[in-house]
Design a protein around this motif. Structure first.
Motif, PDB file in Angstrom:
ATOM      1  N   ILE A 181       0.789  -1.380   0.083  1.00  0.00           N
ATOM      2  CA  ILE A 181      -0.174   0.175   0.182  1.00  0.00           C
ATOM      3  C   ILE A 181       0.706   1.249  -0.050  1.00  0.00           C
ATOM      4  N   ASP A 182       0.417   2.139  -0.960  1.00  0.00           N
ATOM      5  CA  ASP A 182       0.686   3.461  -1.389  1.00  0.00           C
ATOM      6  C   ASP A 182       0.537   3.967  -0.218  1.00  0.00           C
ATOM      7  N   LEU A 183       0.665   5.267   0.799  1.00  0.00           N
ATOM      8  CA  LEU A 183      -0.169   6.309   0.686  1.00  0.00           C
ATOM      9  C   LEU A 183       0.707   7.629   1.312  1.00  0.00           C
ATOM     10  N   ASP A 184      -0.204   8.841   1.695  1.00  0.00           N
ATOM     11  CA  ASP A 184       0.550   9.834   2.268  1.00  0.00           C
ATOM     12  C   ASP A 184       0.382  10.147   3.620  1.00  0.00           C
ATOM     13  N   THR A 185       1.695  10.317   4.303  1.00  0.00           N
ATOM     14  CA  THR A 185       1.453  10.331   6.144  1.00  0.00           C
ATOM     15  C   THR A 185       0.401  11.169   6.433  1.00  0.00           C
ATOM     16  N   ARG A 186       0.819  12.346   5.078  1.00  0.00           N
ATOM     17  CA  ARG A 186       0.161  13.628   6.270  1.00  0.00           C
ATOM     18  C   ARG A 186      -1.796  13.989   6.449  1.00  0.00           C
ATOM     19  N   THR A 187      -1.767  12.682   5.281  1.00  0.00           N
ATOM     20  CA  THR A 187      -3.660  12.410   5.330  1.00  0.00           C
ATOM     21  C   THR A 187      -3.785  11.652   5.737  1.00  0.00           C
ATOM     22  N   GLY A 188      -3.273  10.324   5.603  1.00  0.00           N
ATOM     23  CA  GLY A 188      -3.575   9.269   5.103  1.00  0.00           C
ATOM     24  C   GLY A 188      -4.271   8.497   4.133  1.00  0.00           C
ATOM     25  N   ALA A 189      -4.054   8.673   3.571  1.00  0.00           N
ATOM     26  CA  ALA A 189      -5.041   8.431   2.117  1.00  0.00           C
ATOM     27  C   ALA A 189      -4.068   7.813   1.190  1.00  0.00           C
ATOM     28  N   ILE A 190      -4.733   6.939   0.634  1.00  0.00           N
ATOM     29  CA  ILE A 190      -4.184   5.084   0.590  1.00  0.00           C
ATOM     30  C   ILE A 190      -4.106   6.333  -1.412  1.00  0.00           C
ATOM     31  N   ILE A 191      -2.869   6.275  -1.483  1.00  0.00           N
ATOM     32  CA  ILE A 191      -2.453   6.515  -3.388  1.00  0.00           C
ATOM     33  C   ILE A 191      -2.249   4.883  -4.447  1.00  0.00           C
ATOM     34  N   ASN A 192      -2.536   4.355  -3.580  1.00  0.00           N
ATOM     35  CA  ASN A 192      -2.264   3.096  -4.668  1.00  0.00           C
ATOM     36  C   ASN A 192      -1.809   1.514  -3.457  1.00  0.00           C
ATOM     37  N   ALA A 193      -3.144   0.606  -3.885  1.00  0.00           N
ATOM     38  CA  ALA A 193      -3.266  -0.401  -3.333  1.00  0.00           C
ATOM     39  C   ALA A 193      -3.205  -2.254  -3.520  1.00  0.00           C
ATOM     40  N   GLN A 194      -2.376  -2.844  -4.234  1.00  0.00           N
ATOM     41  CA  GLN A 194      -1.630  -4.313  -5.532  1.00  0.00           C
ATOM     42  C   GLN A 194      -1.508  -4.779  -4.101  1.00  0.00           C
ATOM     43  N   LYS A 195      -2.067  -5.856  -4.744  1.00  0.00           N
ATOM     44  CA  LYS A 195      -1.685  -7.523  -4.482  1.00  0.00           C
ATOM     45  C   LYS A 195      -0.700  -8.189  -5.098  1.00  0.00           C
ATOM     46  N   VAL A 196       0.321  -9.008  -4.404  1.00  0.00           N
ATOM     47  CA  VAL A 196       1.656  -9.202  -5.218  1.00  0.00           C
ATOM     48  C   VAL A 196       1.369 -11.167  -5.146  1.00  0.00           C
ATOM     49  N   GLY A 197       2.177 -11.711  -5.753  1.00  0.00           N
ATOM     50  CA  GLY A 197       2.687 -13.517  -5.058  1.00  0.00           C
ATOM     51  C   GLY A 197       2.622 -13.487  -3.908  1.00  0.00           C
ATOM     52  N   LYS A 198       3.314 -15.008  -3.739  1.00  0.00           N
ATOM     53  CA  LYS A 198       3.807 -15.312  -2.664  1.00  0.00           C
ATOM     54  C   LYS A 198       5.032 -15.661  -2.125  1.00  0.00           C
ATOM     55  N   SER A 199       6.003 -15.158  -3.685  1.00  0.00           N
ATOM     56  CA  SER A 199       6.847 -14.818  -3.034  1.00  0.00           C
ATOM     57  C   SER A 199       7.593 -13.857  -3.662  1.00  0.00           C
ATOM     58  N   THR A 200       9.846 -13.662  -2.441  1.00  0.00           N
ATOM     59  CA  THR A 200      10.005 -12.667  -2.701  1.00  0.00           C
ATOM     60  C   THR A 200      10.673 -12.304  -3.994  1.00  0.00           C
ATOM     61  N   ALA A 201      11.023 -11.088  -4.937  1.00  0.00           N
ATOM     62  CA  ALA A 201      11.707 -11.274  -6.215  1.00  0.00           C
ATOM     63  C   ALA A 201      13.301 -11.820  -6.089  1.00  0.00           C
ATOM     64  N   TRP A 202      12.986 -12.847  -4.984  1.00  0.00           N
ATOM     65  CA  TRP A 202      14.625 -13.524  -4.918  1.00  0.00           C
ATOM     66  C   TRP A 202      14.055 -15.422  -5.215  1.00  0.00           C
ATOM     67  N   LYS A 203      12.112 -14.849  -5.570  1.00  0.00           N
ATOM     68  CA  LYS A 203      11.778 -16.017  -5.705  1.00  0.00           C
ATOM     69  C   LYS A 203      11.721 -17.507  -4.417  1.00  0.00           C
ATOM     70  N   ASN A 204      12.259 -18.516  -4.885  1.00  0.00           N
ATOM     71  CA  ASN A 204      12.911 -19.747  -4.014  1.00  0.00           C
ATOM     72  C   ASN A 204      13.771 -19.180  -3.105  1.00  0.00           C
ATOM     73  N   VAL A 205      14.718 -18.352  -3.258  1.00  0.00           N
ATOM     74  CA  VAL A 205      15.418 -17.849  -2.386  1.00  0.00           C
ATOM     75  C   VAL A 205      15.610 -17.674  -0.595  1.00  0.00           C
ATOM     76  N   PRO A 206      15.547 -18.224   0.097  1.00  0.00           N
ATOM     77  CA  PRO A 206      15.325 -17.754   1.407  1.00  0.00           C
ATOM     78  C   PRO A 206      15.842 -16.318   2.041  1.00  0.00           C
ATOM     79  N   THR A 207      14.815 -15.268   2.376  1.00  0.00           N
ATOM     80  CA  THR A 207      15.543 -14.277   2.870  1.00  0.00           C
ATOM     81  C   THR A 207      15.327 -13.810   3.877  1.00  0.00           C
ATOM     82  N   PRO A 208      16.005 -12.574   4.606  1.00  0.00           N
ATOM     83  CA  PRO A 208      15.591 -12.556   6.327  1.00  0.00           C
ATOM     84  C   PRO A 208      14.601 -11.701   6.400  1.00  0.00           C
ATOM     85  N   ALA A 209      13.623 -12.253   8.337  1.00  0.00           N
ATOM     86  CA  ALA A 209      12.795 -11.817   8.544  1.00  0.00           C
ATOM     87  C   ALA A 209      12.531 -10.545   8.602  1.00  0.00           C
ATOM     88  N   ILE A 210      13.346 -10.258   9.333  1.00  0.00           N
ATOM     89  CA  ILE A 210      13.856  -9.127   9.890  1.00  0.00           C
ATOM     90  C   ILE A 210      14.755  -7.799   9.239  1.00  0.00           C
TER      91      ILE A 210
END
Length: 279
Positions: A250-279
């Motif tokens: 979700i992309d939003l304006d922190t001054r007003t809280g208005a949402i500019i864009n809300a988009q669904k993504v796939g279940k994997s990261t950009a690295w596909k099945n390569v494990p990535t850090p959680a923190i």
């Protein structure tokens, strides 16, 4: 752990060779000098019951201690990290700001997401499901490790990967705050502010917008399942038993809280099945 164990046996082999070459002179030197640390420090780690006969167990004891210290230290660092994080929670949504300076706006961002969920603007959120939201600048450089938010954050596919890795090595903390457009500007010798404005993922091209105080933020939301009926929150969202699955951003304006864009993504990261850090 493995490298430290190898260095220990490498040092023992070197001691054996030095003793063979220099004899008593090296033995006298070794008796006055610590193996890895100053002798006064190493004496603190000598076991009182370790006799000359039982000293032959040292090649077994030392590797075990190395693994215990390294893994134990890792768990201690992890616990301290989880306790130091700043969470903002409402219902089934918990936000975690990537940058310390964003802690002050987390509540405003959270309210905007909650309002968007209730109004139907954010359609990929489901009631009764725990979500962890990472708050970051819209062009945060490492967001591909959390979710696949677009090809511009597939850093492993870019031709300037080596330059970015070098920058990370020499400027680790600044690198985290430096957007992709800053790297673009450096490569092409242009004004970083213009580069960032013209390459902003939100498509905002406002000449009056100060990039250093940009009010827009991106929140990448990850669904958390722990196998428990209770909705997880706080450090439990990053526990070992928690399964994290990207759902959208979700992309939003922190001054007003208005949402500019809300988009669904796939279940994997950009690295596909390569494990990535959680923190």
């Amino acid at each position: 752990s493995f490298m430290l164990i190898l260095y220990y046996f490498l040092a023992k082999d070197e001691e054996k060779r030095m003793t063979g070459e220099f004899g008593d002179a090296y033995r006298d030197y070794a008796s006055r000098t610590g193996m890895f640390l100053p002798l006064s420090v190493e004496r603190l780690f000598v076991w009182p019951g370790l006799t000359a006969d039982s000293a032959r167990l040292r090649p077994v004891i030392v590797p075990v201690l190395i693994v215990a210290v390294v893994l134990g230290g890792g768990f201690v660092c992890r616990t301290l990290t989880l306790r130091s994080l700043s969470y903002a929670a409402s219902g089934n949504i918990t936000l975690l700001p990537i940058l310390p300076e964003d802690r002050a706006i987390a509540s405003k961002v959270l309210q905007g997401i909650v309002d968007g969920e209730h109004s139907g603007t954010v359609k990929f959120l489901q009631p009764g499901t725990a979500y962890l939201g990472y708050v970051m600048p819209a062009d945060y450089i490492m967001q591909g490790m959390i979710a696949n938010t677009g090809s511009r954050f597939h850093l492993f596919k870019k031709h300037h990967t080596i330059a970015m890795i070098t920058d990370w090595v020499f400027h680790p903390f600044q690198h985290l705050r430096r957007p992709p457009s800053a790297h673009f500007a450096k490569m092409h010798g242009v004004d970083p502010k213009i580069a960032r404005r013209h390459h902003c993922p939100l498509g905002i091209n406002d000449p009056k917008l100060a990039c250093d105080s940009c009010p827009y933020r991106r929140v990448i939301l990850v669904k958390i399942t722990t196998g428990s009926k209770r909705i997880a929150s706080g450090p439990d969202l990053l526990s070992f038993r928690a399964h994290r699955e990207p759902v959208g951003f979700i992309d939003l304006d922190t001054r007003t809280g208005a949402i500019i864009n809300a988009q669904k993504v796939g279940k994997s990261t950009a690295w596909k099945n390569v494990p990535t850090p959680a923190i």
